[in-house]
Design a protein around this motif. Structure first.
Motif, PDB file in Angstrom:
ATOM      1  N   LEU A  93       0.785  -1.463  -0.319  1.00 23.99           N
ATOM      2  CA  LEU A  93      -0.105   0.164   0.152  1.00 23.99           C
ATOM      3  C   LEU A  93       0.947   1.102   0.237  1.00 23.99           C
ATOM      4  N   ASP A  94       2.095   1.323   0.500  1.00 25.66           N
ATOM      5  CA  ASP A  94       3.061   2.493   0.644  1.00 25.66           C
ATOM      6  C   ASP A  94       3.265   2.466  -0.809  1.00 25.66           C
ATOM      7  N   ASP A  95       3.656   1.894  -1.755  1.00 23.56           N
ATOM      8  CA  ASP A  95       4.000   1.843  -2.826  1.00 23.56           C
ATOM      9  C   ASP A  95       3.213   2.240  -4.213  1.00 23.56           C
ATOM     10  N   PHE A  96       1.603   2.496  -3.616  1.00 27.35           N
ATOM     11  CA  PHE A  96       0.518   2.486  -4.580  1.00 27.35           C
ATOM     12  C   PHE A  96       1.003   3.764  -5.633  1.00 27.35           C
ATOM     13  N   ASP A  97       1.100   5.378  -5.162  1.00 26.52           N
ATOM     14  CA  ASP A  97       1.841   6.415  -5.637  1.00 26.52           C
ATOM     15  C   ASP A  97       2.103   5.540  -6.667  1.00 26.52           C
ATOM     16  N   PHE A  98       3.526   5.310  -6.398  1.00 27.59           N
ATOM     17  CA  PHE A  98       4.597   5.253  -7.268  1.00 27.59           C
ATOM     18  C   PHE A  98       4.678   4.095  -8.186  1.00 27.59           C
ATOM     19  N   TYR A  99       3.232   3.048  -8.502  1.00 29.71           N
ATOM     20  CA  TYR A  99       2.990   2.155  -8.883  1.00 29.71           C
ATOM     21  C   TYR A  99       1.972   3.028 -10.604  1.00 29.71           C
ATOM     22  N   GLU A 100       0.949   3.819  -9.662  1.00 30.42           N
ATOM     23  CA  GLU A 100      -0.109   3.896 -10.428  1.00 30.42           C
ATOM     24  C   GLU A 100       0.544   5.485 -11.281  1.00 30.42           C
ATOM     25  N   ASN A 101       1.800   6.300 -10.780  1.00 32.31           N
ATOM     26  CA  ASN A 101       2.247   6.552 -11.834  1.00 32.31           C
ATOM     27  C   ASN A 101       3.389   5.454 -13.034  1.00 32.31           C
ATOM     28  N   ARG A 102       3.821   4.754 -12.714  1.00 33.03           N
ATOM     29  CA  ARG A 102       4.998   4.306 -13.811  1.00 33.03           C
ATOM     30  C   ARG A 102       3.323   3.080 -14.803  1.00 33.03           C
ATOM     31  N   GLN A 103       2.351   2.581 -14.328  1.00 34.97           N
ATOM     32  CA  GLN A 103       1.289   2.428 -15.088  1.00 34.97           C
ATOM     33  C   GLN A 103       0.900   3.661 -15.897  1.00 34.97           C
ATOM     34  N   LYS A 104       1.049   5.189 -15.505  1.00 35.92           N
ATOM     35  CA  LYS A 104      -0.123   5.742 -16.307  1.00 35.92           C
ATOM     36  C   LYS A 104       0.825   6.645 -17.376  1.00 35.92           C
ATOM     37  N   VAL A 105       2.330   5.540 -16.931  1.00 41.22           N
ATOM     38  CA  VAL A 105       3.878   6.258 -17.805  1.00 41.22           C
ATOM     39  C   VAL A 105       3.732   5.499 -19.142  1.00 41.22           C
ATOM     40  N   MET A 106       3.558   3.691 -18.795  1.00 42.53           N
ATOM     41  CA  MET A 106       3.250   2.927 -19.712  1.00 42.53           C
ATOM     42  C   MET A 106       1.887   3.216 -20.460  1.00 42.53           C
ATOM     43  N   GLN A 107       0.717   2.862 -20.121  1.00 41.70           N
ATOM     44  CA  GLN A 107      -0.187   2.867 -20.739  1.00 41.70           C
ATOM     45  C   GLN A 107      -0.208   4.612 -21.693  1.00 41.70           C
ATOM     46  N   ASP A 108       0.838   5.254 -21.361  1.00 42.96           N
ATOM     47  CA  ASP A 108       0.824   6.451 -22.465  1.00 42.96           C
ATOM     48  C   ASP A 108       1.821   6.009 -23.901  1.00 42.96           C
ATOM     49  N   ARG A 109       2.812   5.649 -23.442  1.00 47.11           N
ATOM     50  CA  ARG A 109       3.793   4.777 -24.391  1.00 47.11           C
ATOM     51  C   ARG A 109       2.906   3.693 -25.526  1.00 47.11           C
ATOM     52  N   ARG A 110       1.769   3.156 -24.701  1.00 44.44           N
ATOM     53  CA  ARG A 110       1.455   1.777 -25.303  1.00 44.44           C
ATOM     54  C   ARG A 110       0.119   2.700 -26.059  1.00 44.44           C
ATOM     55  N   GLY A 111      -0.605   3.825 -25.941  1.00 52.20           N
ATOM     56  CA  GLY A 111      -1.673   4.227 -26.499  1.00 52.20           C
ATOM     57  C   GLY A 111      -2.801   3.575 -25.774  1.00 52.20           C
ATOM     58  N   LYS A 112      -2.684   3.208 -24.370  1.00 50.18           N
ATOM     59  CA  LYS A 112      -3.768   2.381 -24.171  1.00 50.18           C
ATOM     60  C   LYS A 112      -4.893   3.125 -23.447  1.00 50.18           C
ATOM     61  N   PRO A 113      -6.013   3.374 -22.802  1.00 49.55           N
ATOM     62  CA  PRO A 113      -6.636   4.217 -21.489  1.00 49.55           C
ATOM     63  C   PRO A 113      -6.116   3.849 -20.245  1.00 49.55           C
ATOM     64  N   LEU A 114      -5.987   4.513 -19.618  1.00 47.09           N
ATOM     65  CA  LEU A 114      -5.772   3.792 -18.431  1.00 47.09           C
ATOM     66  C   LEU A 114      -6.625   3.127 -17.458  1.00 47.09           C
ATOM     67  N   THR A 115      -6.203   1.743 -16.696  1.00 43.05           N
ATOM     68  CA  THR A 115      -6.723   1.489 -16.310  1.00 43.05           C
ATOM     69  C   THR A 115      -6.859   1.474 -14.822  1.00 43.05           C
ATOM     70  N   THR A 116      -7.816   1.724 -13.572  1.00 46.44           N
ATOM     71  CA  THR A 116      -6.481   1.832 -12.212  1.00 46.44           C
ATOM     72  C   THR A 116      -7.379   0.400 -11.917  1.00 46.44           C
ATOM     73  N   SER A 117      -6.247   0.255 -10.154  1.00 46.73           N
ATOM     74  CA  SER A 117      -6.741  -1.200  -9.847  1.00 46.73           C
ATOM     75  C   SER A 117      -8.288  -1.219  -9.409  1.00 46.73           C
ATOM     76  N   LEU A 118      -8.843   0.187  -9.443  1.00 45.93           N
ATOM     77  CA  LEU A 118     -10.278  -0.223  -8.686  1.00 45.93           C
ATOM     78  C   LEU A 118     -11.254   0.446  -9.696  1.00 45.93           C
ATOM     79  N   ASP A 119     -11.138   0.544 -11.317  1.00 41.46           N
ATOM     80  CA  ASP A 119     -11.991   0.272 -12.239  1.00 41.46           C
ATOM     81  C   ASP A 119     -12.676  -0.446 -11.593  1.00 41.46           C
TER      82      ASP A 119
END
Length: 122
Positions: A93-119
């Motif tokens: 849980l302490d790492d969620f901000d890091f992983y959410e930001n990394r996920q956003k960068v990866m999704q942007d690179r792939r051109g896919k819409p961001l899907t969060t873990s709570l969607d």
């Protein structure tokens, strides 16, 4: 994988839905979704578990297992006891901000819409 620790104990509550895409995997080789309930969330380093040997995994330590590896009752009970009694200062849980930001960068690179873990809850 490669973290050097277990991050908790979760219960799989239902079957895998392979028709649901979650778009947050680091690699595109996985698909599907299944609901889980987290019972324990805490970081426990691998050395705490290394003495637990799995006969059904070539007598390797549980720390050498892959996700979905079956753990027999006695070894599982010992792991649960370690989780219960281990005093930790961190959790995933302490790492969620890091992983959410990394996920956003990866999704942007792939051109896919961001899907969060709570969607999936909506």
């Amino acid at each position: 994988n490669a973290s050097g620790q277990f991050c908790g104990v979760a219960e799989m509550l239902g079957p895998v839905d392979f028709n649901k895409s979650m778009n947050f995997w680091q690699q595109d080789k996985w698909n599907g979704f299944f609901p889980v309930k987290w019972h324990i969330i805490k970081d426990v380093p691998n050395p705490q578990f290394r003495h637990i040997i799995l006969e059904n995994n070539e007598n390797k330590p549980v720390t050498n297992s892959r996700d979905t590896q079956e753990v027999k009752f006695l070894q599982g009970a010992e792991m649960l006891n370690i989780f219960k009694n281990f005093s930790c200062k961190t959790s995933i849980l302490d790492d969620f901000d890091f992983y959410e930001n990394r996920q956003k960068v990866m999704q942007d690179r792939r051109g896919k819409p961001l899907t969060t873990s709570l969607d999936h809850l909506t």
